[in-house]
Design an enzyme around this catalytic site. Sequence first.
Site: not given
Length: 463
Positions: A81, A87, A90, A168, A292, A342, A390, A417
């Site tokens: 990139c 940026c 990432c 991107c 996801q 949820e 999750d 995560c």
Amino acid sequence: MKTKAKIKPPVTAGKEYTIEIVGLGHSGEGVGRFRDFTVFVPNAIPGEEVKVRIREVKKNYARGELLAVLRSADQRISPVCPVYEACGGCQLQHMAYGEQLNWKRRVVADALQRIGKLASVIVHPTIGVREPWYYRNKMQYPVGEKNGQIVAGCFARGTHRIIDTTHCAIQHPLNNEIAGQVKEVLQMLGISVYDEATGRGLVRHILGRVGVKTGELMLVLVTNGPELPFLRELIDQLRQRLPQLVSIVQNINTRNTNIILGEQTHTLWGRDTITDYIGPFKFNISARSFFQVNTAQAEILYAKALEYAGLTGRETVIDAYCGTGTITLFLAQKARYIYGIEVVPEAIANARENAALNAVDNVEFLVGDTVELMPHMFAQGVRPEVIVVDPPRAGCAREVLDTFISMRPQRIVYVSCNPSSLARDLAYLAEHAFVTREVTPVDMFPQTSHVESVVWVQRKDSP
């Protein structure tokens, strides 16, 4: 009594230093040492000698800006990139992909040992992807103006300055097309964009969603008010320029907040949802649904969750934080009955639609906060053999873990995560007779410092 003299940090903000990089931090930044003082340096790799300008000095560490690599590590590669260094989207493009996978496994293993005090857990190699680019099916860019031109993209690291992004390398190509075309149409029609400093202007964010398997597109315009000028022209232009569009949605957010979406959402044109597939299952996805962002890796993640659940067809399962029911439907293939929980009503509506769409009838989806709903289910006599969870990055609330413990499932499958909150929660479960058997990291977010993990937890006295 003598007081200890304060030790002055050996570096000064604004000055330049040569530093040896000895490790990586949990956000992917290099960890350097200068006279035994820690300096964090983005874009640096262990084994490198780098020239750094110090930007911030704290009591026990400093943060620096990489000026030059004086001695390169073997793992260093050229970022794809052109705006990578500016940026904040990432953090690892400068690192060979194989080393990214090795580092992510180490992050998970280190968190389990350091935070969770779980020294003997099997942590498998990170499951990577064949093509670690152009994978994100969801894009959400802040919008602004620079020199009279509309810009949209990620924020520069540590700031709210927008880096205009035209291509991107981790976004699906159709999301890049959405961002580019929307900027042009807003500019052409003279529709104002939001200024964070003043709170004025209309369009705050561009959100794009791609059905990777179907090719369907959704565009969400997040606006600082309900009125959209030139609405017919806006819709016509977008439909002409983006023929795969099936849904144009407006979300209204007038609050002074970093939260992207507001509470009001309505469809301007087309359908309320797009569709996509994960494995054999078809899903309806709305503007506010959790889904996801890496469709191909999601299938691998869910297959591993199904494996760790160890289902035989006789079990009752609870899927906490079920989103649009993606993991739920995978588990339903081998469960006797499964409950999905949820807090977002739109997500549960999608989940129910998804179950009907796929003719899955051994599921029940419930709207509510897991903290409140699971104790109620327990009081009503629900006794699951398997619980799948999750949670958000913060992990599970203590009340949720206590309910897990009270329900005494044979297994808990924890999808995480955040290695730090995962390790904390696993340590608490370990105090209450639950043993962490295995962890498999899955690279859902190549080129970034984020890592997803699937964990098999077993009750000590279960068969």
